[in-house]
Design an enzyme around this catalytic site. Structure first.
Site, PDB file in Angstrom:
ATOM      1  N   ASP A 164      45.409   4.339  -4.610  1.00 43.39           N
ATOM      2  CA  ASP A 164      45.310   4.073  -3.174  1.00 43.39           C
ATOM      3  C   ASP A 164      46.373   3.091  -2.696  1.00 43.39           C
ATOM      4  O   ASP A 164      46.913   2.289  -3.471  1.00 43.39           O
ATOM      5  CB  ASP A 164      43.942   3.463  -2.843  1.00 43.39           C
ATOM      6  CG  ASP A 164      42.824   4.486  -2.875  1.00 43.39           C
ATOM      7  OD1 ASP A 164      43.041   5.597  -3.395  1.00 43.39           O
ATOM      8  OD2 ASP A 164      41.713   4.165  -2.393  1.00 43.39           O
ATOM      9  N   HIS A 191      44.999   1.229  -7.561  1.00 42.99           N
ATOM     10  CA  HIS A 191      45.856   0.967  -6.406  1.00 42.99           C
ATOM     11  C   HIS A 191      47.292   0.776  -6.877  1.00 42.99           C
ATOM     12  O   HIS A 191      47.573  -0.145  -7.659  1.00 42.99           O
ATOM     13  CB  HIS A 191      45.379  -0.281  -5.656  1.00 42.99           C
ATOM     14  CG  HIS A 191      43.996  -0.165  -5.110  1.00 42.99           C
ATOM     15  ND1 HIS A 191      42.865  -0.267  -5.903  1.00 42.99           N
ATOM     16  CD2 HIS A 191      43.550   0.070  -3.840  1.00 42.99           C
ATOM     17  CE1 HIS A 191      41.783  -0.111  -5.153  1.00 42.99           C
ATOM     18  NE2 HIS A 191      42.166   0.084  -3.904  1.00 42.99           N
TER      19      HIS A 191
END
Length: 390
Positions: A198, A342
């Site tokens: 992400d 992430h």
């Protein structure tokens, strides 16, 4: 329906720019190194949208529950000063043969779930004097014998749909192209998981892509739209490696703070940017913060995408510790998991370059979210999913 129409207009605008420019490279990524001329194409699947770019002499196959409703094709590395382009014609079920198209114009339909039954492809101008064009289709579970230079590939008028396309360019006298590797790299009987990243892209993303490429693996990148323009080459590379670029909204706004119209506008802006950079649009989205409501699910449903959550949260954004991220995944991972990381952080890239080969060594197939869903029952717009178990 309105938003689907808008997305169709955007696709048409991009395709039109390509046709006007006369070359794919002005608006889309060149996915092959400079060298021999080759075909570059993609297929539109019912329910799934446009595929990524498919390189010369590669099987472009629809998902197990899908079929091809349209195609686009162009050429890479066309010799300077040599006239001509690639032209293609499709037989659309119920409509027969449509008009010839060329240079990445759309042939078929993206508005209705109507399959192609056959195709014809050829080169024009001086290219036709120097090169031969070979192609086949996947029909009734079998790849047809190679056709060439405008002949028909596929059986028309018998209700048999096209489930895949293969196109190859060869110099005259070289003969037919070699057989490519199988179009299905996934073994449904073996365990598979989806790594997801992400908030990128960032300077850490290329290291993750390096490891994925080295290990024959894929992942899904839930990107923030307003970051993509700073890393266009990274986004293009995701597509070229078969990874899945997907939406984490344009600006990381929580869906629960937006109206249905606001969600549509946000996602449309993301898809327009992704389309302009890499020629594809998102098939899934991930709600920022994991915040989602019944109203936002309805908005996603009308836009045409599902919400993808996760079954393993590494908390890499919080710990910023590669070993803790590695331990979190390896201590919990199971067949069908969706793993959240992430790619904003160097420590996450440090963890990924360890996890990717280790998970592969342990027998897991590292696939995209859409691939995982395709082999585990599918997914529907407006629904949320955190795992896809066998």
């Amino acid at each position: 329906m309105l938003m689907k129409h808008i997305r169709g207009i955007l696709i048409g605008m991009v395709s039109g720019m390509i046709a006007a420019a006369g070359t794919l490279a002005m608006s889309f990524p060149a996915l092959a190194a400079e060298g021999e001329m080759g075909a570059l194409y993609r297929v539109h699947e019912n329910g799934n949208g446009w595929s990524g770019f498919i390189k010369d002499n590669t099987y472009g196959q629809a998902a197990p529950d899908a079929y091809v409703t349209a195609m686009q094709a162009t050429l890479e590395n066309q010799p300077a000063g040599m006239s001509g382009t690639i032209a293609y014609q499709v037989n659309l079920s119920g409509s027969g043969w449509l008009d010839w198209q060329e240079n990445f114009s759309e042939a078929g339909t993206t508005a209705e779930p109507v399959p192609l039954e056959a195709i014809r492809v050829k080169l024009t101008g001086q290219l036709a004097e120097t090169y031969d064009l070979y192609y086949s289709v996947l029909q009734n579970g079998v790849w047809t014998e190679l056709s060439m230079n405008g002949d028909t590939a596929g059986v028309e008028g018998q209700g048999l749909r096209v489930d895949g396309i293969r196109i190859a360019v060869r110099k005259k006298g070289e003969g037919a192209p070699e057989e490519p590797e199988t179009g299905n790299r996934i073994d449904p009987s073996k365990p598979m998981i989806a790594l997801t990243f992400d908030d990128g892209p960032s300077t850490a993303t290329p290291r993750i892509l390096d490891s994925l490429e080295q290990n024959g693996a894929r992942a899904t990148f839930y990107m923030v739209g307003n970051r993509m323009h700073s890393y266009p080459d990274t986004v293009k590379r995701m597509v070229s490696l078969g990874c899945e670029p997907a939406s984490h909204t344009w600006d990381h706004t929580y869906l629960t703070r937006l109206s249905a119209e606001g969600i549509h506008q946000n996602l449309t802006r993301f898809d327009a940017e992704l389309e302009s950079i890499a020629g594809v649009r998102s098939r899934t989205m991930r709600p920022p913060g994991g915040y989602i409501s019944s109203a936002s699910k309805q908005a996603l449903g009308s836009y045409g995408v599902p919400a993808i959550m996760w079954s393993i949260d590494t908390l890499d954004w919080k710990t910023r510790n590669a070993q803790k991220t590695i331990d979190c995944v390896l201590s919990q991972v199971k067949d069908g998991d969706i793993i959240l990381m992430h790619d904003l952080y160097g420590t996450t890239a440090d963890a990924a370059v360890v996890l990717i080969p280790e998970l592969t060594k342990r027998g897991y197939q590292l696939v995209t979210v859409s691939e995982l869903a395709e082999y585990r029952g599918g997914m529907q717009p407006g629904q949320s999913y955190s795992r896809f178990r066998p």
